[in-house]
Design a protein around this motif. Structure first.
Motif, PDB file in Angstrom:
ATOM      1  N   SER A  34       0.821  -1.209   0.000  1.00 51.66           N
ATOM      2  CA  SER A  34       0.000   0.000   0.000  1.00 51.66           C
ATOM      3  C   SER A  34       0.856   1.260   0.000  1.00 51.66           C
ATOM      4  O   SER A  34       0.567   2.225  -0.712  1.00 51.66           O
ATOM      5  CB  SER A  34      -0.932  -0.007   1.212  1.00 51.66           C
ATOM      6  N   VAL A  35       1.919   1.266   0.792  1.00 55.38           N
ATOM      7  CA  VAL A  35       2.795   2.441   0.842  1.00 55.38           C
ATOM      8  C   VAL A  35       3.468   2.672  -0.510  1.00 55.38           C
ATOM      9  O   VAL A  35       3.538   3.806  -1.002  1.00 55.38           O
ATOM     10  CB  VAL A  35       3.850   2.275   1.955  1.00 55.38           C
ATOM     11  N   LEU A  36       3.948   1.600  -1.130  1.00 55.08           N
ATOM     12  CA  LEU A  36       4.646   1.725  -2.414  1.00 55.08           C
ATOM     13  C   LEU A  36       3.730   2.285  -3.499  1.00 55.08           C
ATOM     14  O   LEU A  36       4.180   3.036  -4.377  1.00 55.08           O
ATOM     15  CB  LEU A  36       5.199   0.367  -2.839  1.00 55.08           C
ATOM     16  N   LEU A  37       2.457   1.937  -3.460  1.00 55.58           N
ATOM     17  CA  LEU A  37       1.534   2.383  -4.494  1.00 55.58           C
ATOM     18  C   LEU A  37       0.874   3.718  -4.165  1.00 55.58           C
ATOM     19  O   LEU A  37       0.562   4.499  -5.073  1.00 55.58           O
ATOM     20  CB  LEU A  37       0.450   1.322  -4.720  1.00 55.58           C
ATOM     21  N   THR A  38       0.656   3.984  -2.889  1.00 56.89           N
ATOM     22  CA  THR A  38      -0.060   5.203  -2.496  1.00 56.89           C
ATOM     23  C   THR A  38       0.813   6.438  -2.616  1.00 56.89           C
ATOM     24  O   THR A  38       0.324   7.524  -2.962  1.00 56.89           O
ATOM     25  CB  THR A  38      -0.587   5.068  -1.061  1.00 56.89           C
ATOM     26  N   LEU A  39       2.090   6.316  -2.327  1.00 63.24           N
ATOM     27  CA  LEU A  39       2.975   7.484  -2.373  1.00 63.24           C
ATOM     28  C   LEU A  39       2.994   8.144  -3.754  1.00 63.24           C
ATOM     29  O   LEU A  39       2.805   9.370  -3.854  1.00 63.24           O
ATOM     30  CB  LEU A  39       4.386   7.084  -1.943  1.00 63.24           C
ATOM     31  N   PRO A  40       3.183   7.414  -4.845  1.00 61.65           N
ATOM     32  CA  PRO A  40       3.124   8.078  -6.153  1.00 61.65           C
ATOM     33  C   PRO A  40       1.740   8.627  -6.492  1.00 61.65           C
ATOM     34  O   PRO A  40       1.627   9.657  -7.161  1.00 61.65           O
ATOM     35  CB  PRO A  40       3.548   6.982  -7.138  1.00 61.65           C
ATOM     36  N   VAL A  41       0.668   7.948  -6.027  1.00 62.62           N
ATOM     37  CA  VAL A  41      -0.676   8.480  -6.253  1.00 62.62           C
ATOM     38  C   VAL A  41      -0.833   9.829  -5.568  1.00 62.62           C
ATOM     39  O   VAL A  41      -1.382  10.790  -6.134  1.00 62.62           O
ATOM     40  CB  VAL A  41      -1.749   7.493  -5.748  1.00 62.62           C
ATOM     41  N   PRO A  63      -4.501  11.117 -14.470  1.00 59.75           N
ATOM     42  CA  PRO A  63      -5.605  10.411 -13.787  1.00 59.75           C
ATOM     43  C   PRO A  63      -5.614   8.917 -14.050  1.00 59.75           C
ATOM     44  O   PRO A  63      -6.027   8.135 -13.178  1.00 59.75           O
ATOM     45  CB  PRO A  63      -6.855  11.099 -14.349  1.00 59.75           C
ATOM     46  N   TRP A  64      -5.145   8.504 -15.238  1.00 56.55           N
ATOM     47  CA  TRP A  64      -5.134   7.066 -15.538  1.00 56.55           C
ATOM     48  C   TRP A  64      -4.085   6.340 -14.697  1.00 56.55           C
ATOM     49  O   TRP A  64      -4.324   5.210 -14.245  1.00 56.55           O
ATOM     50  CB  TRP A  64      -4.863   6.845 -17.027  1.00 56.55           C
ATOM     51  N   VAL A  65      -2.953   6.976 -14.476  1.00 58.36           N
ATOM     52  CA  VAL A  65      -1.930   6.372 -13.614  1.00 58.36           C
ATOM     53  C   VAL A  65      -2.426   6.312 -12.176  1.00 58.36           C
ATOM     54  O   VAL A  65      -2.198   5.320 -11.463  1.00 58.36           O
ATOM     55  CB  VAL A  65      -0.613   7.171 -13.710  1.00 58.36           C
ATOM     56  N   GLN A  66      -3.108   7.369 -11.731  1.00 56.72           N
ATOM     57  CA  GLN A  66      -3.687   7.345 -10.385  1.00 56.72           C
ATOM     58  C   GLN A  66      -4.644   6.173 -10.227  1.00 56.72           C
ATOM     59  O   GLN A  66      -4.615   5.450  -9.215  1.00 56.72           O
ATOM     60  CB  GLN A  66      -4.425   8.654 -10.107  1.00 56.72           C
ATOM     61  N   ALA A  67      -5.511   5.995 -11.207  1.00 59.63           N
ATOM     62  CA  ALA A  67      -6.475   4.892 -11.141  1.00 59.63           C
ATOM     63  C   ALA A  67      -5.766   3.547 -11.132  1.00 59.63           C
ATOM     64  O   ALA A  67      -6.149   2.619 -10.399  1.00 59.63           O
ATOM     65  CB  ALA A  67      -7.441   4.982 -12.320  1.00 59.63           C
ATOM     66  N   LEU A  68      -4.725   3.420 -11.954  1.00 59.07           N
ATOM     67  CA  LEU A  68      -3.991   2.161 -12.054  1.00 59.07           C
ATOM     68  C   LEU A  68      -3.312   1.806 -10.738  1.00 59.07           C
ATOM     69  O   LEU A  68      -3.283   0.638 -10.324  1.00 59.07           O
ATOM     70  CB  LEU A  68      -2.964   2.264 -13.176  1.00 59.07           C
ATOM     71  N   LEU A  69      -2.765   2.804 -10.039  1.00 61.23           N
ATOM     72  CA  LEU A  69      -2.050   2.545  -8.791  1.00 61.23           C
ATOM     73  C   LEU A  69      -2.990   2.429  -7.598  1.00 61.23           C
ATOM     74  O   LEU A  69      -2.747   1.642  -6.681  1.00 61.23           O
ATOM     75  CB  LEU A  69      -1.031   3.663  -8.546  1.00 61.23           C
ATOM     76  N   ALA A  70      -4.054   3.225  -7.585  1.00 61.27           N
ATOM     77  CA  ALA A  70      -4.947   3.240  -6.422  1.00 61.27           C
ATOM     78  C   ALA A  70      -5.877   2.036  -6.381  1.00 61.27           C
ATOM     79  O   ALA A  70      -6.296   1.611  -5.296  1.00 61.27           O
ATOM     80  CB  ALA A  70      -5.768   4.522  -6.415  1.00 61.27           C
ATOM     81  N   THR A  71      -6.199   1.474  -7.547  1.00 60.77           N
ATOM     82  CA  THR A  71      -7.157   0.362  -7.576  1.00 60.77           C
ATOM     83  C   THR A  71      -6.682  -0.856  -6.781  1.00 60.77           C
ATOM     84  O   THR A  71      -7.445  -1.398  -5.974  1.00 60.77           O
ATOM     85  CB  THR A  71      -7.459  -0.023  -9.037  1.00 60.77           C
ATOM     86  N   PRO A  72      -5.445  -1.338  -6.935  1.00 58.04           N
ATOM     87  CA  PRO A  72      -5.027  -2.477  -6.098  1.00 58.04           C
ATOM     88  C   PRO A  72      -4.961  -2.128  -4.612  1.00 58.04           C
ATOM     89  O   PRO A  72      -5.164  -3.005  -3.762  1.00 58.04           O
ATOM     90  CB  PRO A  72      -3.647  -2.844  -6.649  1.00 58.04           C
ATOM     91  N   VAL A  73      -4.690  -0.876  -4.279  1.00 59.62           N
ATOM     92  CA  VAL A  73      -4.681  -0.480  -2.869  1.00 59.62           C
ATOM     93  C   VAL A  73      -6.080  -0.629  -2.286  1.00 59.62           C
ATOM     94  O   VAL A  73      -6.267  -1.194  -1.196  1.00 59.62           O
ATOM     95  CB  VAL A  73      -4.180   0.972  -2.711  1.00 59.62           C
ATOM     96  N   VAL A  74      -7.074  -0.122  -3.016  1.00 60.76           N
ATOM     97  CA  VAL A  74      -8.442  -0.170  -2.510  1.00 60.76           C
ATOM     98  C   VAL A  74      -8.989  -1.596  -2.523  1.00 60.76           C
ATOM     99  O   VAL A  74      -9.561  -2.062  -1.521  1.00 60.76           O
ATOM    100  CB  VAL A  74      -9.347   0.770  -3.335  1.00 60.76           C
ATOM    101  N   LEU A  75      -8.810  -2.298  -3.624  1.00 58.62           N
ATOM    102  CA  LEU A  75      -9.453  -3.608  -3.781  1.00 58.62           C
ATOM    103  C   LEU A  75      -8.696  -4.746  -3.107  1.00 58.62           C
ATOM    104  O   LEU A  75      -9.330  -5.678  -2.575  1.00 58.62           O
ATOM    105  CB  LEU A  75      -9.631  -3.920  -5.271  1.00 58.62           C
ATOM    106  N   TRP A  76      -7.355  -4.711  -3.132  1.00 55.39           N
ATOM    107  CA  TRP A  76      -6.592  -5.817  -2.524  1.00 55.39           C
ATOM    108  C   TRP A  76      -6.178  -5.509  -1.092  1.00 55.39           C
ATOM    109  O   TRP A  76      -6.488  -6.289  -0.177  1.00 55.39           O
ATOM    110  CB  TRP A  76      -5.355  -6.142  -3.357  1.00 55.39           C
TER     111      TRP A  76
END
Length: 223
Positions: A34-41, A63-76
């Protein structure tokens, strides 16, 4: 999980062989991802407010990169929180996971709709540049902070469990029982019965409560 508060329950009995808490290991792994993906978002979403960084994060790809990185944080990463939130809705015992699931789920779904179907939103939802605001970073940051709280709590409980295991390790596993002919036999603690006579040799730990029948000695009573 507790049907009331949603937190993980502790076993009523703990033994020396109790393995490490698998939830603690799993949550640490989820938090690291989560930290690895959330920081760039977070940087992509807030970079436009920083002079010099705004030019680097500007562009239709942001926005597409934000969606790509934030989705696994939220869903997984957030899956255990959504699972407990859903259970709280089914049982009617609302708790913090109810709020987390509703808040982050709404932010992620709204942002996904704003990204894929922006024409559905009225003008009141649009900013000065005509785009609909996204909240991918809000959902990801909240999930990350909640995961951090879970790691801290589970880690504290794991340390308590380790301390109990260390205390249990002080208790002996076997005892020496006197037979009818006066000889000794080694038995497990669970085989001791009321009325058995036990021999405690110098330096050994007292296996069970009892009454001194013969002999003298000093005993460390800290256990």
């Amino acid at each position: 999980s507790c049907p009331m508060c949603g937190m993980a329950l502790e076993p009523e009995m703990i033994t020396r062989d109790t393995p490490p808490n698998p939830e603690y290991i799993d949550m640490r792994r989820r938090f690291a991802v989560s930290v690895l993906l959330t920081l760039p978002v977070f940087i992509l979403a807030m970079g436009e407010m920083v002079p010099g960084l705004d030019r680097l994060v500007a562009g239709p790809w942001n926005p597409w990169v934000q969606a790509l990185l934030a989705t696994p944080v939220v869903l997984w990463v957030g899956f255990p929180f959504f699972e407990r939130g859903w259970n709280s809705l089914k049982s009617g015992h609302f708790n913090m996971f109810t709020l987390i699931a509703l808040g982050t789920g709404a932010a992620w779904l709204y942002s996904l709709a704003a990204l894929l179907l922006p024409d559905l939103f009225p003008d009141g939802f649009r900013g000065e540049d005509g785009t609909v605001g996204l909240y991918f970073e809000s959902a990801a940051v909240i999930i990350t902070l909640v995961a951090l709280g879970q790691v801290l709590e589970l880690g504290a409980r794991e340390k308590t469990s380790d301390a109990l295991k260390a205390l249990l390790g002080l208790a002996p596993l076997t005892a020496r029982r006197l037979t009818a002919d006066g000889s000794d036999e080694e038995i497990e603690i669970g085989a001791i019965e009321v009325g058995d006579r036990l021999r405690i040799r110098p330096g050994e730990r007292v296996p069970v409560d009892g009454r001194l029948l013969e002999g003298t000695g000093s005993v460390d009573e800290s256990m």
